[in-house]
Design a protein around this motif. Structure first.
Motif, mmCIF file in Angstrom:
data_model
loop_
_atom_site.group_PDB
_atom_site.id
_atom_site.type_symbol
_atom_site.label_atom_id
_atom_site.label_comp_id
_atom_site.label_asym_id
_atom_site.label_seq_id
_atom_site.Cartn_x
_atom_site.Cartn_y
_atom_site.Cartn_z
ATOM 1 N N GLU A 1 -3.272 39.187 -11.031
ATOM 2 C CA GLU A 1 -2.025 38.661 -11.102
ATOM 3 C C GLU A 1 -1.265 38.460 -10.133
ATOM 4 O OE1 GLU A 1 1.726 39.517 -13.802
ATOM 5 O OE2 GLU A 1 0.076 38.810 -15.082
ATOM 6 N N ILE A 2 -1.178 37.309 -9.443
ATOM 7 C CA ILE A 2 -0.302 37.428 -8.144
ATOM 8 C C ILE A 2 1.132 37.587 -8.337
ATOM 9 C CG2 ILE A 2 0.280 36.045 -6.245
ATOM 10 C CD1 ILE A 2 -2.422 34.531 -6.316
ATOM 11 N N LEU A 3 1.559 38.712 -7.547
ATOM 12 C CA LEU A 3 3.168 38.896 -7.394
ATOM 13 C C LEU A 3 3.840 38.407 -6.285
ATOM 14 C CD1 LEU A 3 3.025 42.403 -9.183
ATOM 15 C CD2 LEU A 3 3.248 40.527 -10.419
ATOM 16 N N ILE A 4 3.220 38.573 -5.214
ATOM 17 C CA ILE A 4 3.884 38.064 -4.072
ATOM 18 C C ILE A 4 2.915 37.746 -2.926
ATOM 19 C CG2 ILE A 4 5.304 38.677 -1.915
ATOM 20 C CD1 ILE A 4 6.460 41.167 -3.448
ATOM 21 N N ASP A 5 2.858 36.451 -2.629
ATOM 22 C CA ASP A 5 2.012 35.611 -1.505
ATOM 23 C C ASP A 5 2.634 35.725 -0.115
ATOM 24 O OD1 ASP A 5 0.614 34.164 0.210
ATOM 25 O OD2 ASP A 5 0.461 32.456 -1.246
ATOM 26 N N PRO B 1 5.198 35.318 8.135
ATOM 27 C CA PRO B 1 4.067 35.034 7.145
ATOM 28 C C PRO B 1 2.786 35.820 7.614
ATOM 29 C CG PRO B 1 4.905 32.990 7.661
ATOM 30 C CD PRO B 1 5.585 34.100 8.653
ATOM 31 N N VAL B 2 2.115 36.215 6.522
ATOM 32 C CA VAL B 2 0.656 36.854 6.732
ATOM 33 C C VAL B 2 -0.090 36.584 5.592
ATOM 34 C CG1 VAL B 2 1.667 39.199 7.837
ATOM 35 C CG2 VAL B 2 1.355 38.975 5.269
ATOM 36 N N ASN B 3 -1.687 36.756 5.787
ATOM 37 C CA ASN B 3 -2.503 36.056 4.966
ATOM 38 C C ASN B 3 -2.694 37.090 3.893
ATOM 39 O OD1 ASN B 3 -3.890 37.907 6.903
ATOM 40 N ND2 ASN B 3 -5.799 36.768 6.271
ATOM 41 N N TYR B 4 -1.899 38.120 3.545
ATOM 42 C CA TYR B 4 -1.817 39.125 2.468
ATOM 43 C C TYR B 4 -1.228 38.774 1.211
ATOM 44 C CZ TYR B 4 -3.917 42.627 5.454
ATOM 45 O OH TYR B 4 -5.338 42.977 6.291
ATOM 46 N N ALA B 5 -1.801 39.492 0.206
ATOM 47 C CA ALA B 5 -1.007 39.036 -1.000
ATOM 48 C C ALA B 5 -0.996 40.376 -1.923
ATOM 49 C CB ALA B 5 -1.671 37.926 -1.755
ATOM 50 N N LEU B 6 0.003 40.645 -2.801
ATOM 51 C CA LEU B 6 0.075 41.540 -3.662
ATOM 52 C C LEU B 6 -0.251 41.118 -5.268
ATOM 53 C CD1 LEU B 6 0.952 44.504 -4.819
ATOM 54 C CD2 LEU B 6 3.226 43.762 -5.036
ATOM 55 N N VAL B 7 -1.122 41.990 -5.937
ATOM 56 C CA VAL B 7 -1.327 41.317 -7.082
ATOM 57 C C VAL B 7 -1.273 42.400 -8.128
ATOM 58 C CG1 VAL B 7 -3.003 39.621 -6.228
ATOM 59 C CG2 VAL B 7 -4.047 41.725 -6.908
ATOM 60 N N GLU C 1 3.447 44.818 3.836
ATOM 61 C CA GLU C 1 2.892 45.861 2.724
ATOM 62 C C GLU C 1 4.219 46.629 2.243
ATOM 63 O OE1 GLU C 1 -0.264 47.596 4.612
ATOM 64 O OE2 GLU C 1 -1.777 46.294 4.177
ATOM 65 N N ALA C 2 5.127 46.860 3.405
ATOM 66 C CA ALA C 2 6.330 47.485 2.838
ATOM 67 C C ALA C 2 7.028 46.805 1.781
ATOM 68 C CB ALA C 2 6.960 47.617 4.174
ATOM 69 N N VAL C 3 7.069 45.237 1.812
ATOM 70 C CA VAL C 3 7.696 44.432 0.945
ATOM 71 C C VAL C 3 6.998 44.784 -0.461
ATOM 72 C CG1 VAL C 3 8.228 42.123 0.289
ATOM 73 C CG2 VAL C 3 8.531 42.844 2.706
ATOM 74 N N PHE C 4 5.659 44.823 -0.395
ATOM 75 C CA PHE C 4 4.936 44.949 -1.555
ATOM 76 C C PHE C 4 5.191 46.114 -2.148
ATOM 77 C CE2 PHE C 4 1.107 42.226 0.766
ATOM 78 C CZ PHE C 4 1.904 41.033 0.634
#
Length: 750
Positions: free
Chosen positions: A65-69, A76-82, A153-156
């Protein structure tokens, strides 16, 4: 041929009377296996095409379930937190620390940490922890850097912490392979975001290794440095194709790459296809990196070895020092890992610290475990490893978090009915953490000063060659390449072509599906005692032996070349390497600030020795006795939870409070053991019932592993003597008084 009789079936008679029967049966079986094999190859190609066509391909077996794109962030980076949605029937406790699994971006796509039920994500969910996953898209955001990813990743992690305000600790972050060093860099920059860290198969000391084994560390020097990385990125017109990284991995084991993997499928074609296709979906999901990202990785880490040496700085001038990490670090590596051998996984400890007391002075807890034979990928994908090592880490992360500062090795023993304190153990294994010293790390083997000078020379040559390339070649390469050249070069990569050519996109593969269906319907597998099958297996072993011999020869030549070229006094002198320098080129420097802070901390703890109550006394007694055993295990920690509830009328301690209590009391014992123990009687409550209750709880904890060894018994007798009050017989030691008053036992530092 006679008519079957005496209960014999037709096949038995054929085998008995027809000398060509085994050959015919083998020929039919081999033909059927071949058709089925090529059909699996066709399915693999189709699977690859479907996978790369997805916007966000992954191999997670769980619902994300995507939380942060990450593409929406300021940088911007191509990472996401789910968030990982727990499967039906799995209950998670929102008050337990969350687990965050970060997958490696080393050529493959995301998902390997949750590839199947028995995985890092799976065992954490079963242990009741909420789980999150940090993955990535196939193509990087324009201009993104490694530093941008760390800040994302710190934001995540800030988001995960905010979602669990009642959790008993900050997140446990799991970094696999390349993600391991990325997590460690972030933990040094933002230590307050981490509860604990698990790095699995992660190289942190890139020069380290032993002669005659796993020579991948020589690759940068043998290629003349990172100029080839820059050229490859320029040919990709600003992108570095991750397929080249995957090919590097495959080159480390030619026997598996060119034969074993395929033959294993062919020989077990009736059962192996699902497992093979599942793994190949991840293995073939190649991703790209920006030129800036891969250049940083190769220059600063692989060739420069600057992370453990403390020579990497952020854009705002902050030096990344792994000694700034405040969370317990768990290092999982294997002797069978040819990508990240134990020396590369562990020698950063030698680069940073002088001894165990130096580790303690930084308030650091490091736990490592070494698997005997599992390969690099097995550390992340093996179901057995997930159930054992990763399962024990997830189930006992609170124990690891509460360990006093120092260096430990995690040992796993099978649980049996005869195991002491078996009722305190969940699962099939018992994890114990035994105290170690830096000599235990050195005993694994590693570089001497001459080796470090060779790698330092290789790093300097790389800098020179890269500067020459950027000055004289790079402008021409970038100017002459037509638009779209990089995309076409990526499509023509040999690893991608093998999938495309064996898919339905190739008209020549069209008949395979129908022929394979017919073969499956008429399948006639042969018995294991068929002599031609035995011959086939013998030939396979010979092919593997030949490829292994070739690999051994190539590795020996590569190592000898590297040692000879970069060991040359002339080259080293030209590169500015002092041949008389006996100090390790990679050692991290020290500052006076830490020394001053340490003295201040010692003075503060000494001033608090006479402060506290029953809890502090129990913690001192527990630590004093445990020092004789040199470690702790999960049985003791299961019992230790009672220590957090022993005082009537007082609120239960949180895990963080308990951790602080244990650490402070442990350090007091190290600073002044005699004064710390002598203060116990005056800190104890006057009520003998509370003393008796506390001592009984403490005895349950220290004896959870079984009877105490001799030295621990003496220490326990001393603690019982200190707990006496006005001759209360219920608190007297069971041994004669003269034995209980044995001479004071000093701390044993292993």
């Amino acid at each position: 041929m006679s008519i079957p009789s005496n209960g014999q079936n037709k096949d038995e008679v054929s085998f008995q009377y027809n000398p060509f029967g085994p050959a015919f049966d083998y020929a039919v079986d081999a033909a059927q296996r071949s058709l089925l094999f090529w059909d699996v190859m066709r399915q693999r190609g189709n699977q690859y095409r479907a996978h790369v066509a997805k916007t966000a391909p992954h191999v997670l077996s769980y619902t994300p379930e995507i939380l942060i794109d990450g593409r929406t962030l300021e940088r911007p980076v191509n990472y996401a937190l789910v968030r990982i949605v727990p499967p039906e029937g799995v209950k998670v406790d929102q008050t337990r620390r969350p687990f965050v699994v970060v997958d490696p971006r080393a050529g493959h796509g995301p998902g390997i940490g949750g590839f199947k039920a028995d995985s890092e994500i799976g065992v954490a969910l079963r242990a009741g922890h909420p789980c999150y996953f940090i993955g990535f898209l196939p193509d990087p955001a324009p201009g993104q850097t490694i530093e941008d990813i760390a800040r994302a990743e710190a934001v995540f992690l800030e988001k995960v912490i905010a979602l669990h305000p009642d959790a008993d600790a900050k997140p446990c972050v799991v970094g696999n392979c390349q993600a391991g060093w990325a997590v460690m860099m972030l933990a040094a920059l933002r230590p307050e975001l981490f509860g604990s860290i698990i790095i699995a198969g992660s190289p942190l000391s890139y020069w380290a290794g032993v002669h005659g084994k796993y020579p991948m560390r020589y690759s940068g020097g043998l290629l003349g440095g990172s100029w080839l990385t820059a050229l490859t990125s320029d040919l990709g017109q600003g992108k570095f194709d991750g397929a080249w990284l995957v090919q590097n991995f495959e080159n480390q084991n030619p026997a598996n790459t060119y034969w074993t993997k395929q033959y294993n499928l062919y020989s077990k074609i009736d059962t192996e296809a699902p497992r093979y296709l599942g793994f190949e979906e991840w293995w073939g999901g190649h991703v790209n990196l920006n030129a800036e990202e891969i250049q940083f990785i190769v220059d600063e880490l692989f060739i420069g070895n600057n992370l453990a040496a403390g020579r990497i700085k952020t854009s705002d001038g902050f030096t990344i020092d792994l000694r700034d990490i405040r969370s317990p670090i768990v290092v999982f590596c294997s002797r069978g890992d040819n990508i990240t051998p134990p020396q590369q996984a562990l020698d950063w400890i030698l680069d940073l610290y002088d001894d165990v007391d130096d580790i303690r002075s930084h308030g650091q807890t490091i736990v490592y475990t070494i698997h005997e034979d599992i390969g690099h990928l097995g550390i992340f994908v093996s179901a057995g490893v997930a159930r054992k090592e990763h399962g024990e880490f997830a189930g006992n992360i609170d124990l690891i978090d509460a360990l006093p500062p120092g260096l430990y090795e995690a040992i796993f023993e099978p649980k049996t009915n005869e195991t002491a304190g078996v009722n305190l153990v969940d699962g099939d294994w018992i994890m114990r953490c035994e105290a170690r010293t830096l000599d235990d790390i050195r005993a694994l083997g590693g570089n001497d000063a001459a080796d470090d000078r060779r790698f330092a020379a290789a790093a300097r040559v790389s800098e020179i060659n890269l500067a020459l390339y950027r000055t004289f070649v790079q402008p021409w390469v970038r100017e002459l390449l037509p638009n779209g050249f990089g995309e076409w070069l990526s499509k023509l990569h040999p690893l991608r072509l093998q999938y495309e050519l064996l898919s339905d996109a190739n008209p020549m593969m069209a008949p395979i599906a129908d022929l394979a269906t017919q073969a499956a319907e008429e399948r006639r597998p042969i018995p294991s005692d068929n002599p031609f099958l035995a011959l086939e297996q013998t030939m396979s072993r010979q092919i593997v032996a030949g490829l292994d011999a070739w690999q051994g020869w190539v590795e020996a030549v590569s190592e000898a070349t590297f040692l000879s070229v970069y060991g040359s006094p002339v080259l080293q002198a030209a590169a500015g390497i002092d041949p008389a320098d006996e100090t390790a080129q990679r050692r991290a420097g020290k500052t006076g600030l830490h020394r001053r802070m340490l003295q201040s901390r010692k003075a503060e703890l000494k001033g608090r020795i006479d402060e506290g109550g029953l809890r502090e006394c129990l913690a001192r007694g527990l630590l004093y006795v445990s020092m004789a055993r040199g470690g702790a295990d999960e049985r003791g920690f299961a019992a230790i939870r009672r220590l957090r509830r022993v005082e009537d009328g007082m609120p239960q301690m949180s895990l963080g409070e308990f951790k602080s209590l244990i650490r402070d009391q442990f350090l007091m014992l190290l600073i002044d053991e005699e004064a710390t123990l002598a203060a116990i009687p005056k800190l104890l409550p006057a009520d003998p019932d509370l003393r008796r209750k506390g001592l009984a709880a403490l005895e349950t904890i220290v004896k959870a592993r079984g009877e105490l060894p001799e030295e621990a018994t003496q220490r326990w007798q001393e603690i019982t003597r200190l707990f006496q009050l006005n001759g209360d017989p219920s608190t007297k030691p069971t041994k004669p008084p003269e034995q209980a008053k044995a001479p004071h036992v000093k701390v044993v530092r292993r």
